[in-house]
Design an enzyme around this catalytic site. Structure first.
Site, PDB file in Angstrom:
ATOM      1  CG  ASP A   1      -2.049   0.991   1.114  1.00 35.97           C
ATOM      2  OD1 ASP A   1      -2.606   1.392   2.158  1.00 35.97           O
ATOM      3  OD2 ASP A   1      -2.381   1.413  -0.026  1.00 35.97           O
TER       4      ASP A   1
ATOM      5  CG  ASP B   1      -5.411  -0.031  -1.327  1.00 37.73           C
ATOM      6  OD1 ASP B   1      -5.298   1.033  -0.705  1.00 37.73           O
ATOM      7  OD2 ASP B   1      -6.445  -0.327  -1.967  1.00 37.73           O
ATOM      8  CG  ASN B   2      -4.304   2.272  -3.638  1.00 40.82           C
ATOM      9  OD1 ASN B   2      -3.566   2.112  -2.684  1.00 40.82           O
ATOM     10  ND2 ASN B   2      -5.445   2.936  -3.549  1.00 40.82           N
TER      11      ASN B   2
ATOM     12  CD  GLU C   1      -8.528   4.831  -0.176  1.00 41.24           C
ATOM     13  OE1 GLU C   1      -8.929   3.868  -0.844  1.00 41.24           O
ATOM     14  OE2 GLU C   1      -7.349   5.195  -0.179  1.00 41.24           O
TER      15      GLU C   1
ATOM     16  CE  LYS D   1      -0.710   3.196  -4.374  1.00 40.64           C
ATOM     17  NZ  LYS D   1      -0.717   2.491  -3.044  1.00 40.64           N
TER      18      LYS D   1
HETATM   19  C1  LIG Z   1      -2.115  10.974  -1.877  1.00 43.84           C
HETATM   20  O1  LIG Z   1      -2.842  10.426  -2.952  1.00 43.84           O
HETATM   21  C2  LIG Z   1      -4.173  10.098  -2.605  1.00 43.84           C
HETATM   22  C3  LIG Z   1      -4.855   9.607  -3.822  1.00 43.84           C
HETATM   23  C4  LIG Z   1      -5.474  10.525  -4.655  1.00 43.84           C
HETATM   24  C5  LIG Z   1      -6.158  10.100  -5.802  1.00 43.84           C
HETATM   25  C6  LIG Z   1      -6.206   8.760  -6.101  1.00 43.84           C
HETATM   26  C7  LIG Z   1      -5.573   7.817  -5.272  1.00 43.84           C
HETATM   27  C8  LIG Z   1      -4.894   8.237  -4.134  1.00 43.84           C
HETATM   28  C9  LIG Z   1      -4.255   7.207  -3.273  1.00 43.84           C
HETATM   29  C10 LIG Z   1      -5.067   6.237  -2.659  1.00 43.84           C
HETATM   30  C11 LIG Z   1      -4.497   5.268  -1.847  1.00 43.84           C
HETATM   31  O2  LIG Z   1      -5.239   4.304  -1.226  1.00 43.84           O
HETATM   32  C12 LIG Z   1      -3.108   5.245  -1.644  1.00 43.84           C
HETATM   33  N1  LIG Z   1      -2.554   4.259  -0.857  1.00 43.84           N
HETATM   34  C13 LIG Z   1      -1.217   4.298  -0.628  1.00 43.84           C
HETATM   35  N2  LIG Z   1      -0.386   5.206  -1.147  1.00 43.84           N
HETATM   36  C14 LIG Z   1      -0.872   6.165  -1.981  1.00 43.84           C
HETATM   37  O3  LIG Z   1      -0.080   6.995  -2.475  1.00 43.84           O
HETATM   38  C15 LIG Z   1      -2.299   6.218  -2.246  1.00 43.84           C
HETATM   39  C16 LIG Z   1      -2.869   7.203  -3.073  1.00 43.84           C
HETATM   40 MG   LIG Z   2      -4.002   2.623  -0.537  1.00 41.77          MG
END
Ligand SMILES: COCc1ccccc1-c1cc(O)c2[nH]cnc(=O)c2c1
Ligand SMILES: [Mg+2]
Length: 217
Positions: free
Chosen positions: A141, A169-170, A199, A144
């Site tokens: 997580d 994740d993601n 989330e 990526k």
């Molecule tokens: C800071 O960006 C937040 C964000 C913004 C837009 C889309 C996705 C994300 C996102 C969502 C997540 O669950 C994440 N998990 C771990 N490291 C991440 O960088 C991460 C980024």
């Molecule tokens: Mg994540």
């Protein structure tokens, strides 16, 4: 305001969560993200799948890459057996500092070790410096593009055994295309994709990938 989002989240947890109660910390963090400020926690549907994996696998040694504020570390550790441990790695010192406070607030500092270093450097030392023989659960997580680097390193270090689970994740948002291609193309894993909501966003879809290691020890 001079404070960061992560510091504001910690303040809210300290003011509203019950000390020593992991469930209260998670519920309060979810409330903060739903009512005050969004944060990138592996929460809701993602967290439910994580709970299911931990409860079924009953892992002894867990590794998380990307601690952030410690939400998923608490979510994993609250379901671990007494002697089980979670090592979680966070490269950002500000996030790591907040995560340590959140872990303490949840009363899980004896089960969770937060390491403020680069994931690759720690993975190379897990056997020698962190007394790890095998990893039962790995949760990816962090950034990526590092998923593929780190899973290959974990394989090189022979840290997985038959039945070990790698949960990512993601894999849709932001996305980890290289990782998905690699893990789904590998004969050493049996992978399952789960389409989940992003989330705290009811109108956005993301995806998580559960991969069971079936390769040679
Ligand atoms: C800071 O960006 C937040 C964000 C913004 C837009 C889309 C996705 C994300 C996102 C969502 C997540 O669950 C994440 N998990 C771990 N490291 C991440 O960088 C991460 C980024
Ligand atoms: Mg994540």
């Amino acid at each position: 305001k001079g404070t960061t989002r992560e510091q504001r989240a910690l303040k809210y947890l300290k003011e509203h969560a019950r000390q020593g109660d992991p469930d209260s910390v998670l519920e309060t963090f979810d409330e903060f993200c739903r009512t005050q400020e969004w944060a990138m926690n592996a929460a809701e549907e993602k967290g439910d799948i994580l709970d299911e994996i931990v409860r079924e696998l009953q892992p002894t040694t867990c590794l998380e890459l990307g601690t952030y504020c410690g939400y998923s570390a608490v979510r994993i550790a609250r379901n671990l057996s007494p002697s089980a441990r979670l090592i979680t790695i966070e490269v950002n010192p500000d996030y790591a500092a907040v995560a340590r406070e959140v872990v303490k607030l949840a009363g899980l500092q004896d089960k969770i070790e937060v390491i403020n270093l680069d994931s690759a450097d720690v993975i190379r030392e897990l056997k020698t410096k962190y007394d790890v023989t095998k990893l039962d659960l790995v949760f990816l997580d962090h950034w990526k593009y590092l998923y593929i680097r780190d899973i290959k390193l974990i394989e090189e270090e022979k840290l997985l055994k038959k039945g070990s689970v790698v949960f990512a994740d993601n894999v849709i948002i932001p996305g980890a295309p290289g990782y998905l291609e690699y893990i789904r193309g590998s004969k050493n894993y049996k992978s399952t994709f789960y389409s989940v909501h992003f989330e705290y966003m009811d109108d956005m879809k993301d995806g998580v990938e559960k991969s069971v290691y079936i390769g040679d020890e």
